[in-house]
Structure formats: C-alpha cells, structure tokens
Scaffold this active site. Structure first.
Site, PDB file in Angstrom:
ATOM      1  N   ARG A 104      -0.381 -10.322   7.619  1.00 47.01           N
ATOM      2  CA  ARG A 104      -0.507  -9.661   6.303  1.00 47.01           C
ATOM      3  C   ARG A 104      -0.693 -10.776   5.290  1.00 47.01           C
ATOM      4  NH1 ARG A 104       2.950  -4.932   3.322  1.00 47.01           N
ATOM      5  NH2 ARG A 104       1.600  -3.753   4.722  1.00 47.01           N
ATOM      6  N   HIS A 131      -6.704  -2.087   4.731  1.00 48.07           N
ATOM      7  CA  HIS A 131      -5.417  -1.831   5.391  1.00 48.07           C
ATOM      8  C   HIS A 131      -5.665  -0.862   6.552  1.00 48.07           C
ATOM      9  CE1 HIS A 131      -1.250  -1.618   6.094  1.00 48.07           C
ATOM     10  NE2 HIS A 131      -0.838  -0.910   5.053  1.00 48.07           N
ATOM     11  N   GLN A 134      -2.912   1.390   8.400  1.00 40.35           N
ATOM     12  CA  GLN A 134      -2.439   2.576   7.688  1.00 40.35           C
ATOM     13  C   GLN A 134      -3.328   3.780   7.981  1.00 40.35           C
ATOM     14  OE1 GLN A 134       0.445   2.796   5.595  1.00 40.35           O
ATOM     15  NE2 GLN A 134      -0.003   4.951   5.916  1.00 40.35           N
ATOM     16  N   ASP A 219      -2.536   5.845  -4.100  1.00 37.80           N
ATOM     17  CA  ASP A 219      -1.798   4.608  -3.807  1.00 37.80           C
ATOM     18  C   ASP A 219      -1.351   4.036  -5.149  1.00 37.80           C
ATOM     19  OD1 ASP A 219      -0.784   2.339  -2.551  1.00 37.80           O
ATOM     20  OD2 ASP A 219      -2.739   1.407  -2.214  1.00 37.80           O
ATOM     21  N   CYS A 259       0.397   5.884   1.272  1.00 40.33           N
ATOM     22  CA  CYS A 259       0.825   4.894   2.276  1.00 40.33           C
ATOM     23  C   CYS A 259       2.248   4.408   2.029  1.00 40.33           C
ATOM     24  CB  CYS A 259      -0.155   3.736   2.320  1.00 40.33           C
ATOM     25  SG  CYS A 259      -0.249   2.799   0.777  1.00 40.33           S
ATOM     26  N   ARG A 287       3.082   5.209  11.636  1.00 40.68           N
ATOM     27  CA  ARG A 287       2.717   3.795  11.736  1.00 40.68           C
ATOM     28  C   ARG A 287       3.199   3.244  13.077  1.00 40.68           C
ATOM     29  NH1 ARG A 287       1.829   0.732   7.208  1.00 40.68           N
ATOM     30  NH2 ARG A 287       1.220  -0.818   8.759  1.00 40.68           N
TER      31      ARG A 287
HETATM   32  N1  NVA Z   1      -2.468  -1.171  -2.117  1.00 38.46           N
HETATM   33  C1  NVA Z   1      -1.107  -1.526  -1.781  1.00 38.46           C
HETATM   34  C2  NVA Z   1      -0.757  -1.000  -0.417  1.00 38.46           C
HETATM   35  C3  NVA Z   1       0.658  -1.277   0.023  1.00 38.46           C
HETATM   36  C4  NVA Z   1       0.942  -0.811   1.405  1.00 38.46           C
HETATM   37  C5  NVA Z   1      -0.937  -3.039  -1.846  1.00 38.46           C
HETATM   38  O1  NVA Z   1      -1.847  -3.751  -1.398  1.00 38.46           O
HETATM   39  O2  NVA Z   1       0.075  -3.507  -2.349  1.00 38.46           O
HETATM   40  N1   CP Z   2       2.319   1.268   3.849  1.00 37.79           N
HETATM   41  C1   CP Z   2       2.728   0.008   4.080  1.00 37.79           C
HETATM   42  O1   CP Z   2       1.987  -0.822   4.601  1.00 37.79           O
HETATM   43  O2   CP Z   2       4.019  -0.242   3.728  1.00 37.79           O
HETATM   44  P1   CP Z   2       4.745  -1.672   3.717  1.00 37.79           P
HETATM   45  O3   CP Z   2       4.148  -2.467   2.593  1.00 37.79           O
HETATM   46  O4   CP Z   2       6.187  -1.334   3.508  1.00 37.79           O
HETATM   47  O5   CP Z   2       4.504  -2.338   5.029  1.00 37.79           O
END
Ligand code: NVA
Ligand code: CP
Length: 303
Positions: A104, A131, A134, A219, A259, A287
C-alpha cells in the site's frame, strides 16, 4: 519464478475475475462451516504499508492465517524503506524470502517498480491511482445480494479518486454502466474515462447519476495524503453527499456501498450508511474472503 501480479483489475481477465468471485463465496462458506482449509502452510506474505489501514491489514493477515501461512506487517517507520533504501533493492530482498508481497503506497509507479524487481507476486493494497482489492469485495457483495451485475447501472458520487478509477475498470471487466458525478476539478483520469467510454460516463450532478441506479457508491472527499486539502474539498463537495434524496432517485432495491472509513455527514448521511440499503459491513467482511481467493489464485498461476 514466472508470476502474475495484481496491480489493477485489468491484470486478471474478465473470466478470471468472475471465477475469483465465485471462489470467494465458496471459501466464505467453507470458513463458516468451521472446517480448516490450509493449503499455504509454510508460506509468507509480506505487507508493506506506507499508509494507514484497518481493513486491508486485518483482512490480508487473517487470510494468511486461515490459509495456513503467515503475514509480516512492514511499515517504513521501522524498515530501511523509511531511511531511503531503494524500492528495487527492497523488492529483490523481500521476494527472496517471502512468497507474496502486498504493497500500500502513494504513487502507482512505486508498486510498478516493486513488481518489476520482485520474483514473487505483488498485490496492490491501494495506491493513489487505484484500489483493485476493494473492487473484488464490492463485486462479491453485489453478487451475494443481487446476483449478476452485468448490464446493471452503478452510480459513483464524489471524488474521481483511486476508488473511482477502480470502478471504471470494474465497469469494463464486469460489463456494467458507471455513471459518475464529481465536482469540476475532481474528475477521474480523463484518459481512463475516454478509454472506457462504452461503460463509464460523467454526468452533471448526483441526482442525474443516481437515476435508476442499482448500486450507489461513494468514498471520502479527502483521501490519504490529501489531509491538507480537507477544508477546500469540503466546500467543493458540499453538493455531492449521498443522502436520502439521492437514494430516492435510484431503483427502490438499490444498494449502497462505501469502502470505509466513512465520514457521516460529509460524503454520506448517517441515515443512508446505517440504513436498510447499505451493505457496507458485508462489503468490509468480503475483503477477507475475496483476498483469500486472490491469494490462492496468484499462487496457482505462479510457477
Ligand atoms: N480513497 C481512499 C480510500 C481508502 C480505503 C483513500 O485513498 O484514502
Ligand atoms: N477500505 C479500505 O481499504 O480500508 P483500510 O484503509 O482500513 O484498509
């Protein structure tokens, strides 16, 4: 080792993705019967987190434990990555010891470099660009609740961000129509949108995008790494909340997904996320199951 990576939804064919969703549902059933299924004994997944996580970390770690293997949580704070050791070197070293790597990070190029120098499969656990994990959970959830998503209408309301980009890829792979409503200046990547014009389009406002939808998704307004823009974004997105008025435009049996983490009163009203049409808890749980299917798949095709 000949290996397949999962950096975005296009790394698997449409057929493979559909089979993976079916497998995820089987693995969920199996887990719920309490029977042990541990084909990955002795296998290790390294999880590199350059951003925070609750769901991604817990689901991958639990997935490996349930499958009989183990997972290592690695953050830049306590690895040499945080002290400037190059991605390429880290990828070479990690992949010489572990069997799979989840990353990540911020720039998508980082995970591309990781995959290039890794001798084991690399999974995208979220980048600024997309992502895909997800979407596996979201598609599994839709399938469990309503069956086939092919030919259905999905509304994306909010930021044209990493999740929106993965929805555009999903529209193509799962063959549904994606109607996007985003404020000016926050549109999704135009090249991606153009390349998927048969399946995704930008509409004028949330009500128009939600019209007749089978699924409404949103989101956060400020993603990880955009914390400094939060105030500016709250103003820009003020008319882009998914609330009862927006849900009323969709089909009466439309589902709501997010998500998570969510901000009640910003991108979604509390009555919608905590209401009858919301499937966010099932989506979050999936997930785990969909990633078990992904891990199993990547092991099976890497020789
Ligand atoms: N768009 C959000 C998704 C978190 C799971 C981010 O990138 O922070
Ligand atoms: N939806 C998601 O990826 O959540 P986290 O940021 O908690 O991993």
């Amino acid at each position: 080792m000949q290996c397949r990576h999962f950096l975005n939804l296009l790394d698997l064919s449409a057929t493979e993705l559909k089979q993976l969703i079916q497998r995820a549902m089987k693995l969920k059933q199996l887990q719920n019967t309490g029977k042990l299924y541990q084909p990955l004994q002795g296998k290790t997944l390294a999880m590199v987190f350059e951003k925070s996580s609750t769901r991604t970390r817990v689901s991958f770690e639990t997935a490996m434990i349930q499958l009989g293997g183990g997972a290592l949580f690695l953050s830049p704070r306590d690895t040499q990555l945080g002290r400037g050791e190059p991605i390429e070197d880290t990828a070479r070293v990690l992949s010489s010891m572990v069997d799979m790597i989840m990353v990540r990070t911020f720039a998508h190029q980082v995970i591309q470099a990781f995959a290039k120098y890794s001798s084991v499969p690399v999974i995208n656990g979220l980048t600024d660009q997309c992502h895909p994990c997800q979407l596996l959970a979201d598609m599994q959830t839709y399938f469990e609740c309503r069956g086939e998503i092919q030919g259905k209408t999905v509304a994306w309301i909010g930021d044209g961000n990493n999740m929106c980009h993965s929805y555009i890829n999903a529209a193509k792979q799962f063959d549904f129509q994606l109607n996007i409503a985003a404020p000016k200046g926050f549109y999704p990547n135009q090249a991606l949108l153009k390349a998927n014009a048969t399946h995704a389009q930008l509409l004028k406002n949330p009500l128009e995008a939600a019209a007749n939808a089978d699924l409404i998704v949103t989101d956060v307004w400020a993603s990880m790494g955009q914390e400094d823009e939060a105030k500016k974004r709250q103003q820009a997105f003020a008319d882009y909340q998914v609330n009862a008025e927006v849900m009323a435009k969709a089909k009466s049996d439309a589902l709501f997904m997010h998500c998570l983490p969510a901000h009640r009163g910003e991108e979604v009203s509390a009555d919608v996320i905590d209401g009858q049409q919301s499937v966010v808890w099932q989506e979050a749980e999936n997930r785990l199951h969909s990633q078990k299917a992904l891990i199993e798949f990547l092991f099976s095709v890497s020789v």
